[in-house]
Scaffold this motif. Structure first.
Motif, PDB file in Angstrom:
ATOM      1  N   GLN A 593      14.888 -19.668 105.722  1.00 45.63           N
ATOM      2  CA  GLN A 593      14.572 -18.310 105.281  1.00 45.63           C
ATOM      3  C   GLN A 593      13.561 -17.609 106.213  1.00 45.63           C
ATOM      4  N   LEU A 594      13.022 -18.317 107.130  1.00 45.63           N
ATOM      5  CA  LEU A 594      11.955 -17.752 107.984  1.00 45.63           C
ATOM      6  C   LEU A 594      12.498 -17.466 109.377  1.00 45.63           C
ATOM      7  N   ASP A 595      12.161 -16.274 109.827  1.00 42.99           N
ATOM      8  CA  ASP A 595      12.545 -15.979 111.215  1.00 42.99           C
ATOM      9  C   ASP A 595      11.607 -16.710 112.187  1.00 42.99           C
ATOM     10  N   GLU A 596      11.851 -16.486 113.468  1.00 41.06           N
ATOM     11  CA  GLU A 596      11.098 -17.230 114.517  1.00 41.06           C
ATOM     12  C   GLU A 596       9.625 -16.911 114.492  1.00 41.06           C
ATOM     13  N   GLU A 597       9.266 -15.665 114.221  1.00 38.46           N
ATOM     14  CA  GLU A 597       7.837 -15.283 114.221  1.00 38.46           C
ATOM     15  C   GLU A 597       7.114 -15.942 113.067  1.00 38.46           C
ATOM     16  N   LYS A 598       7.761 -15.953 111.843  1.00 41.26           N
ATOM     17  CA  LYS A 598       7.102 -16.569 110.689  1.00 41.26           C
ATOM     18  C   LYS A 598       6.970 -18.072 110.876  1.00 41.26           C
ATOM     19  N   GLN A 599       7.991 -18.690 111.504  1.00 42.23           N
ATOM     20  CA  GLN A 599       7.893 -20.131 111.765  1.00 42.23           C
ATOM     21  C   GLN A 599       6.717 -20.416 112.721  1.00 42.23           C
TER      22      GLN A 599
END
Length: 782
Positions: A593-599
């Protein structure tokens, strides 16, 4: 000789004697001899004197009767008669009829014609011989010349001193008359003076004598007349030149001493050279000092005349090598005075500088010192040749000058030393008076001869009351106090120290005092005086109390900090663990559910949480390392090192490291902490290696007075010098976080472990490649 000639001489002897009764009546031994020494006529007294018949004496030449040891002198006396010379006072030994020897004293003179020798002999008794031996020894011992002359002015005898002065031999002098050496008087004048001396009995006068070489010298003559042997004059002759030179030198010494008192060495040397010029008839004078190494000269002075009229060359104070100096310096090279009476023809002379005087004659004299020569003095251009007397005179003047120079230097050194001692005494007094402790000097009789102000303050006394008086103890009392330890110590010449409490009867200060006695020995090692020192312990005691109080406070504070660190480290572990755990759970629930920035942001949270957890763990370890152990034990450090290397097997194999170790032995400490110490240091050596270069690690050790010094060296990337001093602090790193693993706590833990055991740890500044960490640990007690 033919019988006819012998008969002729006999007849001639009879004709000359005339009266036979003269030979018969004389008690002296009269005789007439021919030129070959044969007896022609003998008086009757010969036979009873020698115990030999006259005919037997005449049958053999006189030399057959003379003792072998006297034969050479007898032949010489006969030869002198044959040359027309008179012989007086000649003694030899004649054989007697009994086979013994008789001493005879001879006076003889040749006849003007016929070659006959007229002689008279007398027996010399033992006592007379002793007196004559004493007489000859006495006249030979004197430095003055001596004559024995008859009333006619003939020289009967002389001593060796006059022979040296005149250049004549003793035999030549005994054949001469006074007029032969006199310059101012002829034979008639000598005869008149002899008559006057005979009438008055004594005379002292001055005259001039001519030497054998024709030179003339001044003489003082002291004469005493005696009527022995028909009249004899005893004359002592003194070389006036020597006396006058001595008087001149005495006047020069007095004058130069007056000059020397001014302390002006330049003027003194000029005066010396002026005197040397004047007394030798020279017109140039110079003086050079020689350095102690005997290799360099320095021109110190010219004479007044040299500077004014003879020489305009510069050079005063100039230094130049002896090897380059001119002919005049040969006196230094040979160690002997130099006389050159034809300077222009000298083969080894050198050229003169511009303005230097033309030199025709030269005299230079080296002046000896304790080691080698100290100076050269010289004169030049005398109008006639320099003679040995000139050398003696210049040498004497130089000796006078150096005596005065040495005296001036000694006076200067003494003044400097006195000034230095006075300054030192003032400085010492000022230092002692500013010193808080009491200091006093007692002489061998235990009298107080010096003390500083603090001493009188601590003994509650005044200088006027104590100085010069016997010291029994610190109290100003006239006798020792019973049971006083200081009183007992003062009676002995030994070092001593003790503490006198404020209430001690021997302590007048009312303060606790540390008292010390130290003997001061003389050059033989015997105690000459005593140094008594007092130190007020009041402030020391107060500081000790304050220090104990501070230590207690620090101990309590450290204990609180230790407890805080342990609690903080323990309590912070759970929040850090929970942060990591829930971050991981949240990331798993949001998977996909998380894009690359949130990861990426979740990654930052996880990294920070993990780093917080590791820091808390390291902090806990650091706090634990600082806690005092229950008790140190003997630890086999070799076994601990083996365990550490075993734990690091994977890292060693992975990096290809080479590790060499030596035996470390047993040390005092706790095994877990020593394990952590070695693990941190070896891990760093493996971790900070050069890329592409396998680590090379060496563990070595040295023993120093009960301590083991361990060195761990590697060939890694090293530590910049500016970071080495602070690298053992908490969380100190050389590289940025992320470049190399670690929290920056390892070296701080190492320092805490080592210092807890009383040792120290440091980075060796002498390492030029890699890193060497050194630390010390106490050796385990056997």
């Amino acid at each position: 000789m033919t019988d006819q000639s012998h008969a002729h001489l006999n007849r001639r002897a009879s004709d000359l004697l005339g009266v036979e009764r003269f030979f018969e009546l004389s008690s002296d031994l009269l005789c007439i001899l021919d030129a070959q020494g044969n007896f022609l006529r003998l008086s009757d007294s010969w036979q009873p004197t020698l115990g030999v018949a006259l005919g037997e004496l005449q049958a053999r030449p006189v030399t057959d009767w003379v003792h072998p040891d006297d034969l050479e002198a007898t032949i010489a006396a006969l030869a002198g008669n044959r040359r027309g010379e008179r012989v007086s006072g000649f003694v030899n030994r004649f054989r007697t009829g009994s086979g013994g020897w008789c001493h005879l004293s001879w006076n003889s003179a040749p006849a003007e014609t016929d070659g006959l020798i007229f002689a008279v002999a007398r027996v010399v008794s033992d006592r007379v011989r002793e007196r004559e031996a004493f007489y000859h020894a006495a006249i030979e011992a004197t430095n003055d010349g001596f004559w024995l002359a008859d009333p006619q002015g003939r020289i009967v005898d002389a001593n060796s001193a006059y022979a040296r002065m005149s250049g004549y031999s003793l035999d030549e002098l005994r054949a001469m008359g006074i007029a032969d050496v006199e310059v101012m008087e002829d034979e008639a004048d000598v005869a008149a003076r002899m008559a006057a001396i005979r009438a008055s009995g004594t005379s002292i006068f001055e005259t001039r004598h001519r030497r054998k070489d024709g030179s003339v010298w001044d003489v003082e003559v002291t004469v005493l007349f005696s009527d022995i042997d028909g009249g004899r004059c005893f004359a002592f002759l003194r070389d006036l030149r020597r006396r006058r030179r001595a008087e001149t030198l005495l006047k020069a010494r007095l004058h130069l001493s007056d000059v020397g008192r001014s302390g002006d060495i330049d003027r003194l040397m000029t005066e010396v050279l002026d005197a040397a010029e004047r007394l030798t008839g020279s017109s140039i004078g110079f003086f050079h000092f020689v350095d102690p190494g005997q290799s360099t000269l320095s021109l110190h002075a010219w004479s007044t005349n040299t500077l004014a009229r003879m020489c305009t060359a510069e050079g005063k104070g100039a230094h130049y090598p002896v090897a380059e100096a001119g002919l005049w310096a040969d006196c230094l090279r040979t160690g002997e005075p130099l006389v050159c009476n034809d300077y222009g023809a000298a083969p080894n002379r050198r050229g003169m500088p511009d303005g230097h005087a033309v030199v025709s004659r030269l005299l230079s004299v080296p002046i000896p010192g304790r080691q080698g020569f100290v100076a050269v003095i010289g004169v030049g251009n005398k109008t006639e040749d320099y003679v040995p007397d000139d050398i003696d005179l210049v040498r004497e003047l130089a000796t006078i000058a150096m005596d005065i120079v040495n005296w001036l230097r000694a006076q200067s050194d003494q003044r400097a030393l006195s000034d230095a001692l006075a300054a030192t005494a003032r400085e010492w007094s000022a230092a002692m008076d500013s010193f808080q402790g009491g200091v006093a000097i007692l002489d061998a009789k235990r009298r107080l001869i010096r003390a500083n102000q603090a001493f009188f303050a601590l003994t509650a006394s005044q200088p006027d009351d104590r100085l010069g008086k016997h010291v029994h103890c610190l109290q100003d009392v006239g006798e020792s106090i019973a049971d006083c330890p200081l009183c007992d110590a003062l009676s002995k010449d030994q070092p001593w120290h003790a503490t006198l409490e404020a209430d001690d009867p021997a302590n007048p200060s009312g303060r606790p005092l540390e008292v010390r006695l130290a003997p001061i020995a003389d050059e033989t090692g015997a105690a000459r005086s005593l140094l008594l020192s007092l130190y007020d312990l009041s402030e020391t005691r107060e500081r000790e109390i304050q220090m104990a109080r501070t230590i207690d406070q620090l101990t309590d504070s450290n204990a609180e900090l230790e407890r805080f660190a342990q609690v903080a480290a323990h309590d912070l572990q759970e929040p850090a663990r929970r942060q990591v755990l829930y971050s991981q759970l949240l990331l798993r629930l949001l998977q996909g559910q998380l894009d690359e920035e949130k990861q990426r942001y979740f990654g930052y949270i996880m990294d920070g949480a993990l780093r917080m957890r590791d820091m808390v763990r390291e902090l806990h370890t650091y706090a634990d390392a600082g806690r005092l152990p229950q008790a140190d034990e003997a630890v086999d450090l070799d076994q601990v090192l083996a365990d550490v290397l075993s734990a690091l097997d994977h890292d060693i194999d992975e990096s290809g490291a080479q590790v060499s170790v030596v035996g470390l032995g047993r040390v005092a400490g706790r095994r877990p902490r020593l394990h952590l110490l070695l693990l941190n240091l070896l891990s760093n050596a493996l971790k900070f290696h050069r890329p592409g270069t396998p680590p090379c690690i060496t563990v070595s050790a040295l023993d120093h007075d009960g301590w083991l010094e361990v060195a761990i060296a590697d060939n890694g990337i090293g530590i910049p010098r500016e970071h080495r001093a602070n690298l053992f602090g908490l969380f100190r790193r050389v590289h940025a976080v992320g470049d190399r693993p670690g929290m920056g706590m390892g070296l701080a833990q190492c320092r805490r472990i080592v210092e807890a055991l009383g040792g120290r740890i440091w980075i060796d500044d002498g390492c030029v490649q890699g890193t060497i960490v050194r630390f010390t640990l106490p050796r385990a007690q056997v």
